[in-house]
Structures are given as C-alpha cells and as structure tokens.
Design an enzyme around this catalytic site. Structure first.
Site, PDB file in Angstrom:
ATOM      1  N   ASP A  28     -76.346 -41.400  -0.870  1.00  0.00           N
ATOM      2  CA  ASP A  28     -77.525 -41.007  -1.238  1.00  0.00           C
ATOM      3  C   ASP A  28     -77.679 -39.746  -0.956  1.00  0.00           C
ATOM      4  O   ASP A  28     -78.184 -39.193   0.107  1.00  0.00           O
ATOM      5  CB  ASP A  28     -78.758 -41.774  -0.439  1.00  0.00           C
ATOM      6  CG  ASP A  28     -80.158 -41.793  -0.832  1.00  0.00           C
ATOM      7  OD1 ASP A  28     -80.226 -40.829  -1.932  1.00  0.00           O
ATOM      8  OD2 ASP A  28     -81.115 -42.112  -0.291  1.00  0.00           O
ATOM      9  N   ALA A  29     -77.570 -38.544  -2.126  1.00  0.00           N
ATOM     10  CA  ALA A  29     -77.489 -37.345  -1.790  1.00  0.00           C
ATOM     11  C   ALA A  29     -78.332 -36.667  -2.662  1.00  0.00           C
ATOM     12  O   ALA A  29     -78.654 -35.436  -2.593  1.00  0.00           O
ATOM     13  CB  ALA A  29     -76.056 -36.933  -1.955  1.00  0.00           C
ATOM     14  N   LYS A  30     -78.858 -37.366  -3.805  1.00  0.00           N
ATOM     15  CA  LYS A  30     -79.994 -36.700  -4.747  1.00  0.00           C
ATOM     16  C   LYS A  30     -79.397 -35.442  -5.234  1.00  0.00           C
ATOM     17  O   LYS A  30     -80.362 -34.366  -5.413  1.00  0.00           O
ATOM     18  CB  LYS A  30     -81.200 -36.704  -3.967  1.00  0.00           C
ATOM     19  CG  LYS A  30     -81.796 -37.822  -3.341  1.00  0.00           C
ATOM     20  CD  LYS A  30     -83.057 -37.806  -2.943  1.00  0.00           C
ATOM     21  CE  LYS A  30     -83.579 -39.263  -2.328  1.00  0.00           C
ATOM     22  NZ  LYS A  30     -82.883 -39.337  -1.137  1.00  0.00           N
ATOM     23  N   ARG A  31     -78.132 -35.315  -5.619  1.00  0.00           N
ATOM     24  CA  ARG A  31     -77.538 -34.019  -6.206  1.00  0.00           C
ATOM     25  C   ARG A  31     -77.989 -33.783  -7.634  1.00  0.00           C
ATOM     26  O   ARG A  31     -78.520 -34.720  -8.132  1.00  0.00           O
ATOM     27  CB  ARG A  31     -76.003 -33.938  -6.082  1.00  0.00           C
ATOM     28  CG  ARG A  31     -75.417 -34.389  -4.531  1.00  0.00           C
ATOM     29  CD  ARG A  31     -75.740 -33.451  -3.768  1.00  0.00           C
ATOM     30  NE  ARG A  31     -74.896 -33.464  -2.582  1.00  0.00           N
ATOM     31  CZ  ARG A  31     -75.437 -32.906  -1.439  1.00  0.00           C
ATOM     32  NH1 ARG A  31     -76.471 -32.079  -1.351  1.00  0.00           N
ATOM     33  NH2 ARG A  31     -74.426 -33.111  -0.221  1.00  0.00           N
TER      34      ARG A  31
END
Length: 266
Positions: free
Chosen positions: A91-94
């Site tokens: 879960d990095a929301k890149r």
C-alpha cells in the site's frame, strides 16, 4: 496467471476475503519484539503465523517501513507471507511522472500488487499497468472523511462525481485484467455507485474495523460476480491484543472473527 487469478485461488482455498493490513507502528509494538534487530519484521512474522489461515492477502503500508531497517523488514515480510502461500499488496499509493513511476514500480519485482494514485493520469500509472502479472489498485473513493473534499466533486459535462469518473477510466485502463479499485466501506451509497459504474473490477475495501465501515455492504458491493475482492482490516486485527502477552493469538482470533462475519454475507 495474473494477480487476480492467484487471488481468486487463494480466496477459494481459505474461504476468506480478509486482507490483513501489516502496519507495525513502532509506538505500539509489544515489549517482546522491541529489542529484536528488526522489531517490525519480528512483529509481522508473529502476526502472519497467527493469521495466515484466515488471510486471503496481506497489505503492508509503505509508510511504516521508510528507513533502512524498515525496507529490510518489508522484504522479509513479503517473502515470509509468500512462504505461507499468501499474496501481498504494498500500500504505497504511488503515481508520478514516467521516470519516477518506473522506479516506484520496482516494488513489483517482489510484491504481488500495489496501490496507486490516479491524479497525474494514465501515463503516471503505465509502468504499473504494463506489468501483466501484477495487481494495480487505483484509489477511487477512499474511506477517510476528507476524501469527499475532491472525490465527491461533480464534473460538469459528465453528470457524475469525480470518484465515478476515476472508476470509469480505471476500467478503460484494464487492458491486462490487472486493475482493481480502492473503495472505502464507510459510505455504503458510494460503494454501491462505484459497483454500478464498474461491475467487473475487484475492489480493495478498507474501513471495516477501526473505522466502523459496513461489513455487509463491503461484501455485497466489494466483490465481483465471481467473488473476487478484498475487505481490509489493519488495527482491528494486528492490535486486537494490544497490552496482552497473547497479542499474536488475539490477532489470529480477530482475523477469524472478521472472516466468519464477512462469510455470512458472501
């Protein structure tokens, strides 16, 4: 086989759509792991041992690993989860311009899927979308209260909200059958609207647990017709036994309770 094929097989084998968030907040770690060389990894290992029978997937949030020992802990965590047969979403929301996005996409060399932010448009996500075997979960309608500040804006000329437009565009980007959406369980009406917009995309549904989201709606609208999708809980599972010496066992029990609760609606 792609990520969602593997996920479907995992859901079937565990009879579970539970995604366990692995966010080892160092201020909340139990005393018996704090003196380890890699406390976050030691914590995650115990959590995985206790929950893997009930977990369709794990989801570590990159924010809890952003230092040298943290990245080591994350790699160890992913490898250990894989050893238990459980896929992992980072879960990095890149989401950034092309050359930067290509660097961010390297995490998919060892993880199975990632969360991404569509704000910069398709080209910012192409390095992720082009990896056919990897899952790409696009932020659509998030579970936090402030999500409405932008996501609920009505778009002139489209007769829809921004989050619905994101869902529609993400579906258009699904050329490799590897796209899903992040849609929170804290607003049932919006969850239903997104499902109506994109009937075939799997959802990763946060907000059930500490945020009080609707478990029944998460299942009804979060899963595709084939039953593929995930309902995430983090603090409600990994810190279920906070303050107890049996904290790992408590996490396992919390994961099972959520699995059983969700299965009532499947």
């Amino acid at each position: 086989m792609g990520f969602f094929d593997d996920l479907a097989a995992r859901i079937d084998s565990t009879d579970s759509v539970v995604c366990v968030g692995l966010d080892p907040d160092r201020d909340r770690l139990p005393e018996d792991v704090r003196e380890k060389e890699l406390p976050r990894w030691a914590f995650n290992r115990r959590i995985i041992d206790a929950t893997h029978e009930h977990a369709a997937c794990y989801k570590p949030n990159a924010a809890f690993y952003e230092d040298s020992k943290g990245w080591r802990s994350l790699r160890e965590t992913v490898e250990y989860a894989h050893g238990k047969g459980v896929p992992v979403i980072v879960d990095a929301k890149r989401g950034d311009i092309g050359n930067t996005a290509r660097q961010y996409a390297d995490v998919l060399d060892y993880a199975d899927a990632i969360t991404v932010n569509p704000y910069l448009g398709r080209d910012s996500l192409q390095p992720f979308l082009s990896q056919e075997d990897a899952g790409v979960f696009v932020l659509c309608r998030t579970s936090n209260p402030g999500g409405k500040d932008f996501q609920n804006l009505e778009l002139a000329g489209f007769d829809e909200y921004l989050y619905e437009h994101v869902a529609r565009r993400a579906s258009e980007w699904n050329e490799n059958d590897n796209v899903g959406l992040v849609v929170g369980a804290t607003s049932t009406d919006e969850l239903e609207r997104v499902r109506d917009t994109v009937p075939d995309l799997p959802f990763l549904v946060p907000g059930v647990g500490a945020q009080g989201g609707d478990a029944e709606a998460a299942v009804e609208f979060g899963l595709t017709g084939d039953g593929v999708g995930l309902v995430n809980s983090t603090r409600g599972i990994i810190f279920a036994g906070e303050g107890s010496e049996e904290w790992a066992a408590a996490a396992g029990q919390a994961a099972k309770r959520l699995k059983d609760r969700l299965n009532k609606y499947r």
